[in-house]
Scaffold this active site. Structure first.
Site, PDB file in Angstrom:
ATOM      1  N   GLN A  44      -1.925  -5.903  10.406  1.00  0.00           N
ATOM      2  CA  GLN A  44      -0.668  -6.134   9.700  1.00  0.00           C
ATOM      3  C   GLN A  44       0.249  -7.049  10.496  1.00  0.00           C
ATOM      4  O   GLN A  44       0.862  -7.973   9.928  1.00  0.00           O
ATOM      5  CB  GLN A  44       0.023  -4.797   9.427  1.00  0.00           C
ATOM      6  CG  GLN A  44      -0.720  -3.923   8.427  1.00  0.00           C
ATOM      7  CD  GLN A  44      -0.054  -2.576   8.200  1.00  0.00           C
ATOM      8  OE1 GLN A  44       0.807  -2.160   8.981  1.00  0.00           O
ATOM      9  NE2 GLN A  44      -0.442  -1.891   7.138  1.00  0.00           N
ATOM     10  N   CYS A  57      -6.162  11.986  -4.744  1.00  0.00           N
ATOM     11  CA  CYS A  57      -4.713  11.824  -4.558  1.00  0.00           C
ATOM     12  C   CYS A  57      -4.006  11.678  -5.899  1.00  0.00           C
ATOM     13  O   CYS A  57      -2.926  12.248  -6.102  1.00  0.00           O
ATOM     14  CB  CYS A  57      -4.435  10.619  -3.671  1.00  0.00           C
ATOM     15  SG  CYS A  57      -4.828  10.893  -1.935  1.00  0.00           S
ATOM     16  N   THR A 107       5.313  -2.252  13.416  1.00  0.00           N
ATOM     17  CA  THR A 107       4.049  -1.673  12.987  1.00  0.00           C
ATOM     18  C   THR A 107       3.157  -1.418  14.202  1.00  0.00           C
ATOM     19  O   THR A 107       3.345  -2.051  15.252  1.00  0.00           O
ATOM     20  CB  THR A 107       3.313  -2.602  11.995  1.00  0.00           C
ATOM     21  OG1 THR A 107       2.072  -2.001  11.607  1.00  0.00           O
ATOM     22  CG2 THR A 107       3.011  -3.960  12.609  1.00  0.00           C
ATOM     23  N   LEU A 108       2.196  -0.522  14.041  1.00  0.00           N
ATOM     24  CA  LEU A 108       1.174  -0.292  15.065  1.00  0.00           C
ATOM     25  C   LEU A 108      -0.154  -0.950  14.698  1.00  0.00           C
ATOM     26  O   LEU A 108      -1.096  -0.897  15.475  1.00  0.00           O
ATOM     27  CB  LEU A 108       0.959   1.211  15.256  1.00  0.00           C
ATOM     28  CG  LEU A 108       1.985   1.956  16.116  1.00  0.00           C
ATOM     29  CD1 LEU A 108       1.699   3.449  16.102  1.00  0.00           C
ATOM     30  CD2 LEU A 108       1.959   1.430  17.551  1.00  0.00           C
ATOM     31  N   GLY A 129       7.485   0.755  10.034  1.00  0.00           N
ATOM     32  CA  GLY A 129       6.202   0.830   9.355  1.00  0.00           C
ATOM     33  C   GLY A 129       6.165  -0.231   8.264  1.00  0.00           C
ATOM     34  O   GLY A 129       6.067   0.079   7.077  1.00  0.00           O
ATOM     35  N   LYS A 176      -2.537  -3.980  14.259  1.00  0.00           N
ATOM     36  CA  LYS A 176      -2.700  -5.371  14.684  1.00  0.00           C
ATOM     37  C   LYS A 176      -2.978  -6.273  13.488  1.00  0.00           C
ATOM     38  O   LYS A 176      -2.489  -7.412  13.426  1.00  0.00           O
ATOM     39  CB  LYS A 176      -3.846  -5.454  15.691  1.00  0.00           C
ATOM     40  CG  LYS A 176      -4.066  -6.845  16.285  1.00  0.00           C
ATOM     41  CD  LYS A 176      -2.895  -7.281  17.137  1.00  0.00           C
ATOM     42  CE  LYS A 176      -3.251  -8.453  18.059  1.00  0.00           C
ATOM     43  NZ  LYS A 176      -3.813  -9.624  17.376  1.00  0.00           N
ATOM     44  N   TYR A 235       0.850  -1.195   0.000  1.00  0.00           N
ATOM     45  CA  TYR A 235       0.000   0.000   0.000  1.00  0.00           C
ATOM     46  C   TYR A 235       0.886   1.246   0.000  1.00  0.00           C
ATOM     47  O   TYR A 235       0.918   2.022   0.955  1.00  0.00           O
ATOM     48  CB  TYR A 235      -0.911  -0.050   1.218  1.00  0.00           C
ATOM     49  CG  TYR A 235      -1.964   1.029   1.290  1.00  0.00           C
ATOM     50  CD1 TYR A 235      -2.515   1.594   0.147  1.00  0.00           C
ATOM     51  CD2 TYR A 235      -2.427   1.473   2.520  1.00  0.00           C
ATOM     52  CE1 TYR A 235      -3.486   2.575   0.218  1.00  0.00           C
ATOM     53  CE2 TYR A 235      -3.400   2.447   2.613  1.00  0.00           C
ATOM     54  CZ  TYR A 235      -3.915   2.993   1.467  1.00  0.00           C
ATOM     55  OH  TYR A 235      -4.888   3.970   1.548  1.00  0.00           O
TER      56      TYR A 235
END
Length: 391
Positions: free
Chosen positions: A199, A356, A194-195, A172, A197, A133
């Site tokens: 992932q 974007c 990572t933060l 990350g 869960k 991503y």
């Protein structure tokens, strides 16, 4: 009628392509020469307070709520607004409001989980098989999205000129493709942090499934709290956009702290060449706490952290193409997405992906890879760039 007049004033010089606008009173206006490329219909009036407070937030929410309908390409419409010097997107009086943000460790965890823990099943519907991503890297025009994402992973690792048996930290780490590729194909000992869960759980599954427990590890923790011996290499992709303006200095200080002397780091992230910025609509609905730093801002923090820049590469057009492919995938997956999400969510994500893409297309934002060294620039790297491509 008065509100229609205000909206007309906001829009009449906002596009460099022919646009047709139908206002809430039923009156239709055409702006620009030729047949309209995009048609906009407003189903309600907008007050001066709404437009002056933050036009992007107001109009974004109105689109989500079906108070605005757009026939034609949203990407083309927003690109034209960014490219028009008199657009409301470029008017300081209409974009002065910036949302207040917090980037404590608790808030950072909440922000990350609100976006990435929507669920792996949702992302699987429109990302490629690697579940990457971030901006892909299209070496050839015919590259598929999956091929381009793997190109990006190898392009990043190759820039580090890694040696077998060395250590790599991925800050990350997402769903683990970069760190596990570094482990399997470059014989590195890797740690991802990572933060999310969702992932964390998936990366652990991948590590066990591929028998890499002795050489790969993922940690569910704030990157600022990592306790580990310094690493030979560090990668961080799409991360610094989440840390906030007030924490950028600390982010680069941590990279320096986690690197061995003369170690190398490849930091890849969305950057504005014109200076840092926050988008109120994206901050509220997509990336809470998001801040896109400026190019010179990042360089200053890198130098202040005792590191030096060895190489910089911009990948703006690559991210535009990545987003366009994501939106195509998203639209193809709508029958499945509708089973798990409502129409407002779907309109929000479609707007996000196209907006974007437009922002990259117009040069409003860029994505830049910073190859940095802890010590004199490129101390442990080859003298020329050839090694990045020969690998």
């Amino acid at each position: 009628m008065f509100n229609n007049f205000l909206l007309k004033k906001v829009l009449e010089h906002s596009f460099n392509i022919p646009v047709q606008v139908t206002y809430a009173n039923g009156k239709t206006e055409r702006y620009g020469d030729g047949e309209p490329q995009v048609k906009i219909t407003f189903h309600r009036d907008f007050s001066m307070r709404e437009l002056v407070h933050n036009a992007s937030l107001t109009l974004g929410e109105a689109y989500m709520d079906k108070e605005i309908e757009i026939e034609g390409s949203i990407q083309d419409l927003i690109t034209s607004a960014y490219e028009s010097a008199d657009s409301f997107l470029n008017n300081n009086k209409l974009k002065h409001f910036l949302p207040k943000q917090s980037h404590t460790e608790r808030k950072s965890k909440s922000d990350v989980q609100s976006h990435y823990d929507i669920g792996n099943d949702f992302y699987r519907l429109w990302l490629d098989k690697t579940l990457t991503y971030s901006c892909a890297y299209f070496e050839r025009p015919q590259d598929t999205l999956e091929e381009a994402q793997l190109n990006k992973v190898h392009h990043i690792i190759n820039k580090l000129d890694p040696k077998p048996g060395k250590t790599l930290l991925d800050i990350g780490c997402g769903w683990g493709t970069l760190m596990l590729t570094a482990c399997k194909e470059y014989d590195l000992n890797v740690v991802g942090i990572t933060l999310s869960k969702e992932q964390y759980d998936l990366v652990n599954e991948r590590i066990k499934a591929e028998g890499l427990e002795d050489r790969a590890k993922v940690i569910l923790e704030d990157y600022r709290e990592l306790k580990h011996e310094p690493f030979d290499y560090i990668t961080s992709v799409g991360m610094f956009e989440h840390v906030g303006k007030e924490n950028l200095g600390e982010y680069f200080q941590k990279i320096s702290e986690y690197l061995k002397p003369n170690g190398a780091a490849l930091i890849h992230g969305i950057t504005r060449q014109q200076g840092g910025a926050v988008n109120a609509w994206i901050d509220k609905y997509i990336f809470p706490g998001g801040y896109v730093p400026g190019l010179t801002e990042n360089i200053e923090h890198i130098i202040d952290a005792g590191m030096q820049v060895a190489d910089i590469e911009t990948l703006r057009r690559h991210y535009q193409k990545t987003l366009e492919l994501w939106d195509q995938n998203f639209r193809r997956a709508l029958p499945e997405i509708k089973k798990i999400e409502d129409e407002r969510f779907i309109r929000m994500w479609d707007l996000y992906l196209q907006a974007c893409a437009a922002s990259f297309e117009s040069g409003n934002i860029d994505v830049i890879q910073y190859l940095i060294s802890k010590g004199p620039s490129g101390s442990n790297l080859p003298m020329t760039r050839e090694y990045m491509y020969q690998a």
